[in-house]
Design an enzyme around this catalytic site. Structure first.
Site, PDB file in Angstrom:
ATOM      1  N   ASP A 165      58.197  61.329   7.958  1.00 45.41           N
ATOM      2  CA  ASP A 165      59.658  61.269   7.883  1.00 45.41           C
ATOM      3  C   ASP A 165      60.215  62.654   7.539  1.00 45.41           C
ATOM      4  O   ASP A 165      61.034  62.810   6.629  1.00 45.41           O
ATOM      5  CB  ASP A 165      60.132  60.227   6.868  1.00 45.41           C
ATOM      6  CG  ASP A 165      61.631  59.964   6.991  1.00 45.41           C
ATOM      7  OD1 ASP A 165      62.177  60.237   8.076  1.00 45.41           O
ATOM      8  OD2 ASP A 165      62.246  59.515   6.008  1.00 45.41           O
ATOM      9  N   ASN A 208      68.461  62.319  16.832  1.00 43.68           N
ATOM     10  CA  ASN A 208      69.792  62.513  16.218  1.00 43.68           C
ATOM     11  C   ASN A 208      70.125  63.991  16.058  1.00 43.68           C
ATOM     12  O   ASN A 208      70.432  64.470  14.971  1.00 43.68           O
ATOM     13  CB  ASN A 208      69.902  61.764  14.883  1.00 43.68           C
ATOM     14  CG  ASN A 208      68.769  62.062  13.922  1.00 43.68           C
ATOM     15  OD1 ASN A 208      67.696  62.496  14.327  1.00 43.68           O
ATOM     16  ND2 ASN A 208      69.004  61.841  12.647  1.00 43.68           N
ATOM     17  N   GLY A 257      66.818  62.986   2.721  1.00 45.69           N
ATOM     18  CA  GLY A 257      65.573  63.356   3.390  1.00 45.69           C
ATOM     19  C   GLY A 257      64.824  64.499   2.754  1.00 45.69           C
ATOM     20  O   GLY A 257      65.365  65.247   1.943  1.00 45.69           O
ATOM     21  N   HIS A 309      65.334  51.193  12.438  1.00 47.98           N
ATOM     22  CA  HIS A 309      65.526  51.538  11.023  1.00 47.98           C
ATOM     23  C   HIS A 309      66.153  50.299  10.395  1.00 47.98           C
ATOM     24  O   HIS A 309      67.246  49.897  10.776  1.00 47.98           O
ATOM     25  CB  HIS A 309      66.464  52.741  10.916  1.00 47.98           C
ATOM     26  CG  HIS A 309      66.929  53.031   9.524  1.00 47.98           C
ATOM     27  ND1 HIS A 309      66.159  53.719   8.632  1.00 47.98           N
ATOM     28  CD2 HIS A 309      68.075  52.711   8.877  1.00 47.98           C
ATOM     29  CE1 HIS A 309      66.816  53.824   7.483  1.00 47.98           C
ATOM     30  NE2 HIS A 309      67.980  53.223   7.603  1.00 47.98           N
TER      31      HIS A 309
END
Lengths: 314, 429
Positions: free
Chosen positions: B311, B100, B330, B185
């Site tokens: 992550d 992404n 995040g 996801h």
């Protein structure tokens, strides 16, 4: 210059009023005590004091508001402060400036207190970390509206003499309501028993953990209650389907003279406004001066905000 | 490069059930020549460089199956160089990078670019993912065949989920024929919209929209139902709740083949850590209850969860210094992945072997790569760590370009001392 300023900041860090959750019972009682003195003053013909003379108060409202903003405006002026109200819906924020940039800009003008209303929960907390003046929360998202709960408490004390031992029902759109949350914290802290009543889709998750009982049935929830607080359906915060129709909502959760009979016989009605007449409350009931405290709430709101400004803006 | 011998090591390599004191000889091509308790210094050639591991633990280089690079498009958050430094300081030698970026990795020319760029700027092994659907649209599947041929390891829409069941069915059907890895996801967006933390007491108190565990569970249930008909290589990127684990258990008991990941954050933190609107703990999937955290740790123990990922999501200060609902999602974590995972050993939740397995050979198996092992002949990607060194996490000392760590000021025990890449010492404390 900078050194002197830093030392003074350490010596005397500004106090903030961010929510009832951060308040001790002593602090809450002190505000209420202080506010009582202002009720009389506000009813007299000469209302101006000079407690906050020379202080600057900025009202930073990111959400439209009539009563809270005017109430803070008047409260500051009556204490002698210079008050500036900013309607942020039309300011630089729409040019892409972030809330923090706006805060820093205003901070550079050395205000003594910023009163903030914001659509995002936690925005006043964020602001308070970045400015070196007092921050007073005038409502953030669905989190807290501390001065509303305090004025509600003052109104109840004014009529009933106390809060301890009372049974209070909060009814309506609990999920989206900061007023409900602040009132739950304050009323339980002051010793009241609190029932919350709402359709399941408008009840927040794990609400019982805040120390209340939850009901979906008005008859059971209102049983024996001394105070009935009605909340507005916050349609502007509802995304998706929560209810079949306003008509059905009124049928089961709208306060009518019949439903009020479930409560204690000298029960009083409150509403933080603005009201949706015929949606959550019967219009005649809302105006009935024998049971409705709505006007008194607005009146005492100014006194409570004066007390908050006085105590927090030293 | 000359031969090397690493002596006095406690070697833990779950891929060959090894946990013993011994030595490792690395040949001049950077491959493992011999390993184990029987290897003595005299077995190495006389010219071999001797490195004393000083009884620290030596494991295969860690494989992080989920990290965000920032290149192209978000170089101000992280680039290949800074990510590599952070990874090596964390003992990570292989990374699956997320697609992404801006532009997205969803076409062949972008794959060429990212592989070239990675090769030029980074020394570690990079395994790029491409998007599962073009432009992350959730509708048109990516060119699985062409992209795989160019070197794409797997396909993921990263933070987005294929909402349309028919699209997901087609993707799984098509992918099952090609044998490509689908990394989902799991989040039903209708259920999670407006939410930013776990739905429960904390979301009620903070006045924030909640994300129910149902949003995750329902997608996992759907996908695993589809997996019956379309048995592709299916991986759930991260799970966060005990309810999801329940679904996984039922399906694994039926013999279905799929794999599951969890973020180290969900194993080490819970929703209470968000405190007074700490935006660095705004994560996706969200931190949940302590009982969920404990269930996830149990899931690792029982083997229902295969891998632990960092992550790693670098975000600059501006995108985090906002009201919670508007703040970016995040946290960084690649450098602290192993030390934070070791906390689960020190508090007696998991064995060392289990932790290392989820960071080395398990991801290698899922990705079908020849990494995560120290078997003779494999690349000498090695991490050496001291199990007991105490230290305190300070964002300013972390190597990542962005400083949004979820565990600022956390007291950890265990630190990476050396990292080898193809036999070369690439990091030393």
């Amino acid at each position: 210059m900078a050194v002197t300023k830093n030392t003074s900041a350490i010596k005397n860090p500004p106090k903030h009023l961010l929510g009832i959750q951060n308040l001790s019972i002593q602090e809450a009682k002190k505000i209420l005590e202080e506010a009582k003195a202002f009720i009389k003053l506000n009813r007299s013909s000469s209302k101006k004091l000079d407690i906050l003379r020379g202080k600057t108060q900025i009202n930073l409202f990111f959400e439209p508001s009539t009563r809270t903003q005017s109430s803070f405006d008047l409260a500051g002026k009556r204490l002698g402060a210079d008050v500036m109200s900013m309607n942020m819906a039309t300011s630089a924020l729409s040019k892409g400036e972030t809330i923090m940039d706006t805060a820093m800009t205003l901070n550079a003008m050395h205000p003594d207190v910023i009163v903030i209303r914001h659509q995002d929960s936690g925005a006043p907390n964020l602001l308070s970390q970045k400015v070196n003046c007092t921050v007073i929360n005038a409502g953030d998202g669905r989190r807290e509206h501390p001065t509303q709960a305090l004025l509600d408490a003052l109104t109840i004390i004014n009529r009933k003499g106390k809060i301890e031992g009372l049974k209070i029902a909060i009814c309506g759109d609990i999920l989206h309501s900061r007023v409900a949350r602040s009132n739950i914290y304050l009323m339980t802290m002051l010793g009241a028993e609190v029932n919350v009543i709402a359709p399941k889709t408008l009840m927040p998750s794990s609400v019982e953990k805040l120390g209340v009982k939850s009901f979906t049935d008005m008859k059971k929830g209102l049983d024996g209650c001394d105070i009935v607080m009605m909340l507005r359906l916050q349609n502007e915060r509802m995304q998706g389907t929560f209810l079949p129709s306003k008509r059905e909502y009124y049928e089961f959760f709208g306060l009518t003279p019949e439903k009020l009979k479930y409560a204690s016989k000298d029960a009083l009605i409150m509403h933080p406004g603005p009201m949706n007449r015929g949606v959550e409350i019967d219009t005649k009931l809302a105006d009935d001066i024998n049971v409705s405290l709505v006007k008194e709430q607005v009146e005492l709101g100014v006194a409570v905000r004066m007390a908050c400004l006085k105590l927090y803006c030293k | 490069m000359s031969e090397k011998i690493l002596i006095n090591a406690r070697i833990i390599d779950p891929s060959q059930n090894m946990d013993e004191k011994g030595s490792v000889i690395i040949d001049s091509n950077g491959k493992i020549k011999s390993i184990g308790k029987n290897i003595k210094q005299k077995d190495a050639s006389s010219k071999a460089e001797i490195i004393d591991i000083k009884n620290n633990i030596l494991i295969p280089g860690i494989i992080d199956m989920k990290a965000f690079v920032g290149e192209p498009g978000y170089e101000y958050k992280e680039n290949f160089r800074t990510l590599t430094q952070a990874a090596l300081a964390g003992g990570v030698t292989s990374i699956v990078t997320m697609p992404n970026t801006k532009p997205l990795i969803d076409n062949v020319s972008m794959v060429d670019f990212i592989i070239r760029r990675g090769r030029d700027k980074s020394s570690i092994n990079l395994y790029p993912c491409a998007t599962l659907t073009r432009e992350l649209s959730g509708t048109q599947m990516s060119e699985f065949g062409l992209l795989s041929a160019k070197g794409i390891i797997g396909f993921s829409d990263v933070t987005k989920t294929i909402q349309n069941t028919e699209t997901m069915a087609k993707i799984m059907d098509y992918a099952s024929d090609l044998g490509v890895l689908i990394m989902q996801h799991a989040e039903d967006f209708d259920l999670s919209k407006n939410g930013c933390i776990n739905e429960g007491e904390v979301s009620t108190r903070l006045g924030l929209g909640g994300i129910s565990y149902i949003a995750e569970k329902i997608i996992i249930e759907r996908d695993l139902t589809l997996l019956d008909e379309f048995p592709c290589r299916y991986h759930i990127n991260q799970i966060s709740s005990k309810q999801s684990l329940g679904v996984i258990e039922q399906n694994k008991q039926k013999g279905k083949k799929f794999s599951v990941g969890v973020s180290i954050n969900n194993l080490s933190l819970n929703e209470n850590d968000i405190g007074d609107f700490k935006t660095f703990l705004k994560l996706s999937p969200p931190l949940r209850l302590e009982e969920d955290r404990i269930a996830l740790v149990e899931g690792i123990k029982s083997g229902l969860i295969d891998v632990i990922v960092s992550d790693h999501r670098p975000e600059d200060e501006e995108s985090k210094r906002l009201p919670f609902a508007q703040a970016a999602v995040g946290s960084i974590g690649i450098e602290t992945l192993l030390p934070l995972a070791l906390e689960l050993y020190h508090n007696e939740s998991l064995t060392l072997n289990k932790i290392i397995e989820t960071l080395t050979c398990n991801p290698a198996k899922i990705l079908k790569i020849k990494k995560g092992t120290l078997k003779v002949g494999s690349d000498a990607d090695i991490c050496v760590f001291d199990l007991n060194t105490p230290w305190v996490v300070k964002a300013e000392n972390l190597k990542s370009k962005s400083k949004n760590t979820a565990i600022e000021d956390r007291k950890l025990q265990g630190k990476v001392m050396m990292t080898f890449l193809n036999g070369n010492l690439a990091y030393k404390i």
